[in-house]
Design a protein around this motif. Structure first.
Motif, PDB file in Angstrom:
ATOM      1  N   LYS A 177       0.809  -1.215   0.000  1.00 25.57           N
ATOM      2  CA  LYS A 177       0.000   0.000   0.000  1.00 25.57           C
ATOM      3  C   LYS A 177       0.848   1.275   0.000  1.00 25.57           C
ATOM      4  N   TYR A 178       2.182   1.168   0.184  1.00 29.68           N
ATOM      5  CA  TYR A 178       3.018   2.356   0.279  1.00 29.68           C
ATOM      6  C   TYR A 178       2.945   3.189  -1.004  1.00 29.68           C
ATOM      7  N   SER A 179       3.039   2.533  -2.157  1.00 32.70           N
ATOM      8  CA  SER A 179       2.978   3.263  -3.434  1.00 32.70           C
ATOM      9  C   SER A 179       1.610   3.907  -3.627  1.00 32.70           C
ATOM     10  N   LYS A 180       0.572   3.254  -3.137  1.00 30.10           N
ATOM     11  CA  LYS A 180      -0.785   3.802  -3.236  1.00 30.10           C
ATOM     12  C   LYS A 180      -0.885   5.086  -2.403  1.00 30.10           C
ATOM     13  N   VAL A 181      -0.260   5.086  -1.207  1.00 33.02           N
ATOM     14  CA  VAL A 181      -0.272   6.255  -0.329  1.00 33.02           C
ATOM     15  C   VAL A 181       0.452   7.427  -0.996  1.00 33.02           C
ATOM     16  N   LEU A 182       1.628   7.155  -1.611  1.00 36.77           N
ATOM     17  CA  LEU A 182       2.397   8.204  -2.286  1.00 36.77           C
ATOM     18  C   LEU A 182       1.625   8.814  -3.436  1.00 36.77           C
ATOM     19  N   ASN A 183       0.982   7.982  -4.230  1.00 37.86           N
ATOM     20  CA  ASN A 183       0.208   8.480  -5.378  1.00 37.86           C
ATOM     21  C   ASN A 183      -0.944   9.372  -4.921  1.00 37.86           C
ATOM     22  N   GLU A 184      -1.611   8.975  -3.846  1.00 38.19           N
ATOM     23  CA  GLU A 184      -2.727   9.778  -3.338  1.00 38.19           C
ATOM     24  C   GLU A 184      -2.217  11.124  -2.820  1.00 38.19           C
ATOM     25  N   LEU A 185      -1.043  11.109  -2.164  1.00 31.94           N
ATOM     26  CA  LEU A 185      -0.468  12.353  -1.635  1.00 31.94           C
ATOM     27  C   LEU A 185      -0.115  13.317  -2.772  1.00 31.94           C
ATOM     28  N   LYS A 186       0.455  12.792  -3.854  1.00 31.62           N
ATOM     29  CA  LYS A 186       0.838  13.627  -4.993  1.00 31.62           C
ATOM     30  C   LYS A 186      -0.396  14.209  -5.696  1.00 31.62           C
ATOM     31  N   GLN A 187      -1.433  13.392  -5.818  1.00 32.42           N
ATOM     32  CA  GLN A 187      -2.618  13.829  -6.545  1.00 32.42           C
ATOM     33  C   GLN A 187      -3.481  14.812  -5.740  1.00 32.42           C
ATOM     34  N   LYS A 188      -3.650  14.553  -4.461  1.00 32.44           N
ATOM     35  CA  LYS A 188      -4.567  15.349  -3.640  1.00 32.44           C
ATOM     36  C   LYS A 188      -3.868  16.373  -2.759  1.00 32.44           C
ATOM     37  N   GLY A 189      -2.570  16.186  -2.532  1.00 31.73           N
ATOM     38  CA  GLY A 189      -1.848  17.097  -1.656  1.00 31.73           C
ATOM     39  C   GLY A 189      -2.006  16.768  -0.187  1.00 31.73           C
ATOM     40  N   SER A 190      -2.774  15.754   0.103  1.00 27.12           N
ATOM     41  CA  SER A 190      -2.935  15.302   1.487  1.00 27.12           C
ATOM     42  C   SER A 190      -3.348  13.830   1.465  1.00 27.12           C
ATOM     43  N   VAL A 191      -3.087  13.165   2.572  1.00 33.07           N
ATOM     44  CA  VAL A 191      -3.445  11.747   2.671  1.00 33.07           C
ATOM     45  C   VAL A 191      -3.598  11.378   4.137  1.00 33.07           C
ATOM     46  N   ARG A 192      -4.509  10.443   4.384  1.00 32.19           N
ATOM     47  CA  ARG A 192      -4.668   9.894   5.731  1.00 32.19           C
ATOM     48  C   ARG A 192      -4.706   8.378   5.617  1.00 32.19           C
ATOM     49  N   ASP A 193      -3.812   7.708   6.350  1.00 31.00           N
ATOM     50  CA  ASP A 193      -3.706   6.254   6.229  1.00 31.00           C
ATOM     51  C   ASP A 193      -2.882   5.722   7.390  1.00 31.00           C
ATOM     52  N   SER A 194      -2.480   4.473   7.299  1.00 31.28           N
ATOM     53  CA  SER A 194      -1.587   3.882   8.303  1.00 31.28           C
ATOM     54  C   SER A 194      -0.598   2.966   7.593  1.00 31.28           C
ATOM     55  N   LEU A 195       0.634   2.932   8.118  1.00 31.50           N
ATOM     56  CA  LEU A 195       1.698   2.098   7.566  1.00 31.50           C
ATOM     57  C   LEU A 195       2.532   1.543   8.703  1.00 31.50           C
ATOM     58  N   VAL A 196       3.304   0.533   8.362  1.00 32.90           N
ATOM     59  CA  VAL A 196       4.246  -0.018   9.338  1.00 32.90           C
ATOM     60  C   VAL A 196       5.569   0.737   9.203  1.00 32.90           C
ATOM     61  N   PHE A 197       6.031   1.289  10.334  1.00 32.37           N
ATOM     62  CA  PHE A 197       7.299   2.033  10.361  1.00 32.37           C
ATOM     63  C   PHE A 197       8.333   1.234  11.149  1.00 32.37           C
ATOM     64  N   LEU A 198       9.580   1.314  10.678  1.00 32.17           N
ATOM     65  CA  LEU A 198      10.685   0.649  11.377  1.00 32.17           C
ATOM     66  C   LEU A 198      11.445   1.688  12.194  1.00 32.17           C
ATOM     67  N   MET A 199      11.414   1.517  13.498  1.00 29.71           N
ATOM     68  CA  MET A 199      12.072   2.469  14.390  1.00 29.71           C
ATOM     69  C   MET A 199      13.607   2.307  14.324  1.00 29.71           C
ATOM     70  N   PRO A 200      14.355   3.328  14.697  1.00 25.85           N
ATOM     71  CA  PRO A 200      15.829   3.232  14.684  1.00 25.85           C
ATOM     72  C   PRO A 200      16.362   2.068  15.520  1.00 25.85           C
ATOM     73  N   ASN A 201      15.606   1.680  16.581  1.00 25.33           N
ATOM     74  CA  ASN A 201      16.077   0.559  17.417  1.00 25.33           C
ATOM     75  C   ASN A 201      15.654  -0.798  16.864  1.00 25.33           C
ATOM     76  N   GLY A 202      15.075  -0.835  15.647  1.00 23.99           N
ATOM     77  CA  GLY A 202      14.697  -2.091  15.005  1.00 23.99           C
ATOM     78  C   GLY A 202      13.274  -2.545  15.293  1.00 23.99           C
ATOM     79  N   GLN A 203      12.566  -1.824  16.169  1.00 20.50           N
ATOM     80  CA  GLN A 203      11.188  -2.188  16.503  1.00 20.50           C
ATOM     81  C   GLN A 203      10.230  -1.707  15.423  1.00 20.50           C
ATOM     82  N   LYS A 204       9.216  -2.535  15.135  1.00 19.09           N
ATOM     83  CA  LYS A 204       8.211  -2.151  14.147  1.00 19.09           C
ATOM     84  C   LYS A 204       6.972  -1.619  14.859  1.00 19.09           C
ATOM     85  N   LYS A 205       6.431  -0.518  14.319  1.00 18.70           N
ATOM     86  CA  LYS A 205       5.218   0.069  14.882  1.00 18.70           C
ATOM     87  C   LYS A 205       4.249   0.408  13.764  1.00 18.70           C
ATOM     88  N   ILE A 206       2.992   0.270  14.073  1.00 16.89           N
ATOM     89  CA  ILE A 206       1.953   0.674  13.116  1.00 16.89           C
ATOM     90  C   ILE A 206       1.555   2.100  13.476  1.00 16.89           C
TER      91      ILE A 206
END
Length: 506
Positions: free
Chosen positions: A86-115
């Motif tokens: 879904k990451y590419s879908k989020v980027l495309n929506e941001l470029k087209q609309k100028g804003s986006v609201r969603d959720s993604l999995v982020f990798l923290m600097p300490n290696g922990q994953k957070k939603i």
């Protein structure tokens, strides 16, 4: 001139004061926004495409478990798990609309994953982009756990052997499982939204019983019991139920299961126990009574020959009653005395004809006539002819005795799908009340003034030994019909002599 200059100075002073006031307001608003930025519970990050992260508040630092200095000049996409579809879908929506609201999995600097749930708006403040983030890892996990539990309970609900009904406080059905559909022979779609009380009513539950259920619902948190229902297809069901109020979301839950077969089995076991006791009792009674009875018969015969006065009426009554006692003892012996029964290939039509011929004189005395009908070509069956004849004699004699003013006894034989022979014996008597009908076949229960109840019980036992069934239909004022079903096929038990005793059926 001086006055003019003074006016200009005053105007300038006023403008300076307004400007200072405006600057104070701007500063105050800036301080307010700064406080909101710093103290916000959600993470707030300002960034641009060239420099990356420019500024991050304390909440954002806590989310990424890093200091603001460590986050500066990093790009948000550096923390995104790029493997997500879904990451590419989020980027495309941001470029087209100028804003986006969603959720993604982020990798923290300490290696922990957070939603992280986020809202991003391009060119939000001073040309910088703004992203507001919230850590929803725990709530996501909780939601997933709830979904798993819901799926688990839904699976249990759907697969349960017991019927389960969910209904609200207005008695409307909210949900049912497949076991309910099967038991009531109705679809979920047809049941949902209907009143559970109307379902009970149309399945022939009495008003008094329904009122009782309503009272139980009002004043008890949990109730249970047994209900007797008659479905629209005519099938009679006994169901055991349990109800709990307000299990969740103001919904009530009722579970129930079909115990019709269980109750029938318990009834059969009860009868079997009774037969066992009768068998033991009968053996003793028959032995103790038969010897003195034989002596009495002999002496009565001698007295009749010796006494010259005409007391024939008294002797006739005495002999008749002694014969009745002897007949009762014979019925007892059938129950008590084990014997080997030899099954042979027999013509059941001829057995019935012989029985009718035997009982014709008694029928004539009661002004009763026979209608004998054979609808199909009836095959021979493997049976014990004398035992079946005894059954037919018992049932036809009963039919004659319930018609003191005469009438017709209709006897019909027909073949059912090539598998069963159906024999019906119908009288034109007064019929049997429903409460007495279910007692027929019980030991010592009879509707006749001088009956013992043993004849019908013996008949039930004989038909059971032939793998058949006896059913009774009666309408008060119109008469009673005995229906005997006998299988046409042979089985191993019928091909050889078998030691029969009531205890064998426990």
């Amino acid at each position: 001139m001086k006055e003019r200059r003074l006016q200009d100075d005053l105007a300038q002073l006023k403008r300076d004061e307004e400007l200072q006031e405006l600057e104070k307001k701007v500063q105050k608003n800036a301080d307010l926004y700064r406080d909101l930025f710093l103290e916000a519970l959600d993470g707030i990050i300002f960034w641009n495409n060239e420099e990356g992260i420019i500024e991050a508040n304390e909440s954002a630092c806590r989310i990424f478990e890093s200091s603001e200095q460590q986050l500066k000049n990093k790009k948000l996409e550096d923390f995104v798990c790029l493997s997500q579809k879904k990451y590419s879908k989020v980027l495309n929506e941001l470029k087209q609309k100028g804003s986006v609201r969603d959720s993604l999995v982020f990798l923290m600097p300490n290696g922990q994953k957070k939603i992280l749930e986020f809202t991003t708006k391009l060119h939000s403040v001073d040309g910088h982009h703004m992203t507001i983030l919230r850590n929803v890892t725990d709530s996501y996990k909780m939601e997933q756990e709830l979904r798993k539990r819901e799926a688990k309970f839904r699976s249990i609900f759907e697969c349960s052997i017991e019927g389960i009904i969910l209904w609200n406080n207005q008695f409307e059905i909210v949900d049912v499982n497949p076991a309910v559909e099967e038991l009531l022979n109705e679809t979920k779609h047809a049941l949902i939204g209907q009143s559970i009380l109307s379902i009970l009513a149309r399945n022939k539950m009495t008003r008094e019983h329904i009122k009782e259920q309503i009272q139980l619902h009002k004043y008890t948190e949990q109730s249970s019991g047994i209900l007797s229902l008659t479905l629209r297809n005519g099938e009679n069901l006994d169901v055991e139920y349990s109800t709990r109020r307000n299990v969740f979301s103001k919904l009530n839950l009722t579970t129930f299961r079909d115990i019709t077969a269980k109750l029938k089995m318990e009834e059969q076991l009860r009868k079997s126990d009774t037969l066992s006791v009768i068998g033991q009792l009968a053996a003793g009674i028959a032995h103790e009574i038969r010897n003195p009875l034989t002596a009495l018969k002999g002496f009565i015969q001698l007295l009749e020959d010796m006494i010259k006065e005409d007391h024939s009426m008294y002797f006739s009554v005495i002999k008749s009653e002694l014969n009745r006692i002897d007949s009762i003892i014979n019925e007892f012996l059938i129950l008590a005395k084990p014997k080997v029964v030899q099954y042979i290939d027999s013509d059941i039509v001829n057995i019935m004809k012989d029985t009718i011929e035997l009982l014709k004189p008694q029928a004539v005395l009661h002004n009763v006539q026979f209608k004998f009908e054979v609808e199909d070509e009836i095959p021979t069956i493997v049976c014990e002819p004398n035992q079946l004849k005894k059954v037919f004699i018992n049932l036809i004699k009963n039919a004659i005795e319930v018609m003191p003013n005469g009438g017709f006894i209709t006897i019909n034989l027909r073949l059912l799908e090539g598998k069963e022979i159906l024999i019906s014996i119908q009288d034109e008597g007064e019929g049997i009340p429903p409460e007495k009908l279910q007692m027929l076949g019980e030991p010592f229960y009879t509707t006749k003034e001088k009956g013992t109840g043993l004849g019908l019980m013996v008949s039930y036992q004989i038909i059971d030994e032939h793998n058949g069934q006896i059913e009774i239909e009666s309408v008060q004022g119109k008469g009673t019909t005995f229906l005997i079903r006998l299988p046409t096929r042979k089985d191993d038990r019928q091909n050889e002599g078998i030691h029969k005793h009531p205890n064998d059926y426990r």
